[in-house]
Scaffold this motif. Structure first.
Motif, PDB file in Angstrom:
ATOM      1  N   CYS A 123       9.506 101.199  53.819  1.00  0.00           N
ATOM      2  CA  CYS A 123      10.794 100.723  53.507  1.00  0.00           C
ATOM      3  C   CYS A 123      11.930 101.812  53.398  1.00  0.00           C
ATOM      4  O   CYS A 123      12.917 101.647  54.025  1.00  0.00           O
ATOM      5  N   ALA A 127      14.841 102.109  56.004  1.00  0.00           N
ATOM      6  CA  ALA A 127      16.339 102.072  55.338  1.00  0.00           C
ATOM      7  C   ALA A 127      17.196 103.408  55.641  1.00  0.00           C
ATOM      8  O   ALA A 127      18.310 103.266  55.933  1.00  0.00           O
ATOM      9  N   VAL A 133      22.067  99.645  56.196  1.00  0.00           N
ATOM     10  CA  VAL A 133      21.382  99.652  54.779  1.00  0.00           C
ATOM     11  C   VAL A 133      22.487 100.508  53.850  1.00  0.00           C
ATOM     12  O   VAL A 133      22.463 101.899  54.153  1.00  0.00           O
ATOM     13  N   ALA A 136      23.077 103.053  48.447  1.00  0.00           N
ATOM     14  CA  ALA A 136      22.689 102.649  46.900  1.00  0.00           C
ATOM     15  C   ALA A 136      21.289 101.950  47.206  1.00  0.00           C
ATOM     16  O   ALA A 136      20.534 102.206  46.287  1.00  0.00           O
ATOM     17  N   THR A 137      21.137 101.069  48.229  1.00  0.00           N
ATOM     18  CA  THR A 137      19.777 100.524  48.492  1.00  0.00           C
ATOM     19  C   THR A 137      18.688 101.572  48.794  1.00  0.00           C
ATOM     20  O   THR A 137      17.598 101.653  48.145  1.00  0.00           O
ATOM     21  N   CYS A 138      18.815 102.757  49.530  1.00  0.00           N
ATOM     22  CA  CYS A 138      18.274 103.756  49.832  1.00  0.00           C
ATOM     23  C   CYS A 138      17.804 104.386  48.639  1.00  0.00           C
ATOM     24  O   CYS A 138      16.728 104.746  48.333  1.00  0.00           O
ATOM     25  N   GLN A 139      18.612 104.621  47.725  1.00  0.00           N
ATOM     26  CA  GLN A 139      18.676 105.377  46.489  1.00  0.00           C
ATOM     27  C   GLN A 139      17.558 104.722  45.684  1.00  0.00           C
ATOM     28  O   GLN A 139      16.836 105.050  44.907  1.00  0.00           O
ATOM     29  N   ARG A 140      17.702 103.170  45.542  1.00  0.00           N
ATOM     30  CA  ARG A 140      16.870 102.471  44.662  1.00  0.00           C
ATOM     31  C   ARG A 140      15.390 102.483  45.410  1.00  0.00           C
ATOM     32  O   ARG A 140      14.427 102.551  44.603  1.00  0.00           O
ATOM     33  N   PHE A 141      15.164 102.416  46.757  1.00  0.00           N
ATOM     34  CA  PHE A 141      13.785 102.514  47.150  1.00  0.00           C
ATOM     35  C   PHE A 141      13.384 104.301  47.121  1.00  0.00           C
ATOM     36  O   PHE A 141      12.303 104.046  46.407  1.00  0.00           O
TER      37      PHE A 141
END
Length: 196
Positions: A123, A127, A133, A136-141
């Motif tokens: 993922c 991402a 993407v 912030a989403t990459c950071q959460r992953f």
């Protein structure tokens, strides 16, 4: 006077309670009740049992016992043994409780944590190369992958500890946290006094 022993298929109450409780706990952990009950019976019996004996004692279908035995063998929680003069297969459980727990933990990790790490890596890789993407989403992953990998590494380190050290560590419990100079934030928050 001659002593006559009558063989009964009924389990002693303490063993029956253990088998039932282990089966219920197994279900909570996502393991089939029959698998857990067979494991409990083999662990507590102290002697190898045939599939037929297991089916009779637990009042289970022979096909259910065969399937459950295969699963227990795949987890390395039981082993097939030969009995002199018998053509049937007999089974016995790992008797060392620390080794048993170690095998259960290793199997759970392989079936649950390792696939989670692999999925999170995929993922994150997808991402990071997708301009749609958000960062912030990459950071959460990335954060979730870091935590999951840390848990996986810690799991491996604990599983690999020699039994005497693992036993001491378990007995020490919260003392290990205090020794390391760490405290639980939850406990600190609960015990903190309100400002005056």
């Amino acid at each position: 006077m001659t002593e006559i022993t009558v063989k009964t298929d009924r389990l002693p109450p303490a063993i029956e309670r253990f088998v039932i409780a282990w089966g219920e706990m197994g279900e909570v952990w996502g393991v089939n009740r029959s698998v857990s009950q067979i494991h409990a019976l083999l662990y507590i019996s102290g002697q190898p049992l045939s599939a037929e004996e297991i089916a009779d004692r637990l009042k289970l279908a022979r096909s259910n016992v065969s399937t459950s035995l295969r699963e227990l063998l795949s987890w390395s929680l039981i082993r097939r043994v030969s009995v002199l003069g018998e053509r049937r297969d007999f089974y016995e459980a790992e008797a060392d409780v620390f080794e048993m727990v170690r095998r259960i933990a290793a199997n759970r990790k392989a079936r649950e944590i390792d696939p989670a790490v692999a999925a999170l890596r995929q993922c994150l890789a997808a991402a990071e190369t997708d301009p749609n993407v958000p960062g912030a989403t990459c950071q959460r992953f990335r954060e979730m992958l870091d935590v999951t990998q840390a848990v996986s590494k810690s799991f491996d380190e604990v599983i690999d500890l020699p039994t005497p050290i693992l036993a001491k560590l378990i007995k020490m419990g919260a003392a290990v946290v205090r020794l390391a100079g760490l405290t639980s934030t939850r406990r600190t928050k609960r015990s903190a006094k309100p400002p005056t």
